[in-house]
Design a protein around this motif. Structure first.
Motif, PDB file in Angstrom:
ATOM      1  N   TYR A  25     -11.554  -6.027  -7.864  1.00  0.00           N
ATOM      2  CA  TYR A  25     -12.856  -6.707  -7.861  1.00  0.00           C
ATOM      3  C   TYR A  25     -13.984  -5.715  -7.572  1.00  0.00           C
ATOM      4  CZ  TYR A  25     -10.717 -11.404  -7.831  1.00  0.00           C
ATOM      5  OH  TYR A  25     -10.035 -12.554  -8.140  1.00  0.00           O
ATOM      6  N   THR A  28     -14.573  -3.270 -10.540  1.00  0.00           N
ATOM      7  CA  THR A  28     -15.201  -3.924 -11.693  1.00  0.00           C
ATOM      8  C   THR A  28     -16.541  -4.556 -11.334  1.00  0.00           C
ATOM      9  OG1 THR A  28     -13.952  -5.970 -11.297  1.00  0.00           O
ATOM     10  CG2 THR A  28     -12.995  -4.362 -12.832  1.00  0.00           C
ATOM     11  N   ASN A  30     -17.269  -6.979  -9.402  1.00  0.00           N
ATOM     12  CA  ASN A  30     -17.239  -8.429  -9.273  1.00  0.00           C
ATOM     13  C   ASN A  30     -17.400  -8.754  -7.782  1.00  0.00           C
ATOM     14  OD1 ASN A  30     -16.768 -11.161  -9.316  1.00  0.00           O
ATOM     15  ND2 ASN A  30     -14.992 -11.024 -10.676  1.00  0.00           N
ATOM     16  N   CYS A  33     -16.514 -12.360  -6.239  1.00  0.00           N
ATOM     17  CA  CYS A  33     -15.076 -12.587  -6.004  1.00  0.00           C
ATOM     18  C   CYS A  33     -14.555 -11.690  -4.891  1.00  0.00           C
ATOM     19  CB  CYS A  33     -14.290 -12.360  -7.286  1.00  0.00           C
ATOM     20  SG  CYS A  33     -14.514 -13.673  -8.511  1.00  0.00           S
TER      21      CYS A  33
END
Length: 143
Positions: A25, A28, A30, A33
């Motif tokens: 996570y 990337t 993200n 999340c």
């Protein structure tokens, strides 16, 4: 991960279960999340967080610029119990949370944090003197 967690005995969910997903996570970007999973890790009794886990999350958030005053909010942060969903106030909340669970971070982790802030605040007037630091450079106090 939720299905996997539900299928495992409660005492088997440990850091090694969650950490690869948290790293993914963060890599990337993200962040929503990552923050959600990190909170789940914090409240899992058999998952013992290490200082590097906090540094991983903080550097990822900083690199994405979410600690800037003008940043977009992190989706879902308020639903996780944070008063602020971005900006320096969110950093204060996370750092306070971290200080209750760990005593210190290594100088290498401090350099990672410094570089993450330098990257995330790039282009800001207030950060014009922030320069990336070589990871092997010594930490020197400057006032």
């Amino acid at each position: 991960l939720n299905d996997f967690a539900a299928s495992q005995p409660k005492d088997e969910l440990r850091l090694r279960t969650y950490l690869p997903v948290l790293k993914l996570y963060c890599e990337t970007k993200n962040i929503s999340c990552a923050l959600q999973l990190f909170q789940k890790m914090r409240f899992t009794k058999t998952c013992f967080l290490e200082p590097e886990n906090y540094v991983l999350l903080l550097t990822s958030i900083a690199e994405c610029g979410y600690f800037r005053s003008d940043s977009e909010p992190i989706k879902g942060a308020k639903e996780l119990g944070y008063v602020h969903d971005s900006g320096p106030e969110l950093f204060d909340e996370l750092a306070t949370e971290m200080s209750k669970e760990i005593l210190e971070i290594t100088s290498a982790s401090a350099r990672r944090l410094y570089n993450a802030f330098a990257s995330g605040f790039k282009g800001q007037t207030m950060a014009q003197n922030l320069r990336m630091m070589h990871l092997l450079a010594a930490m020197t106090p400057e006032n």
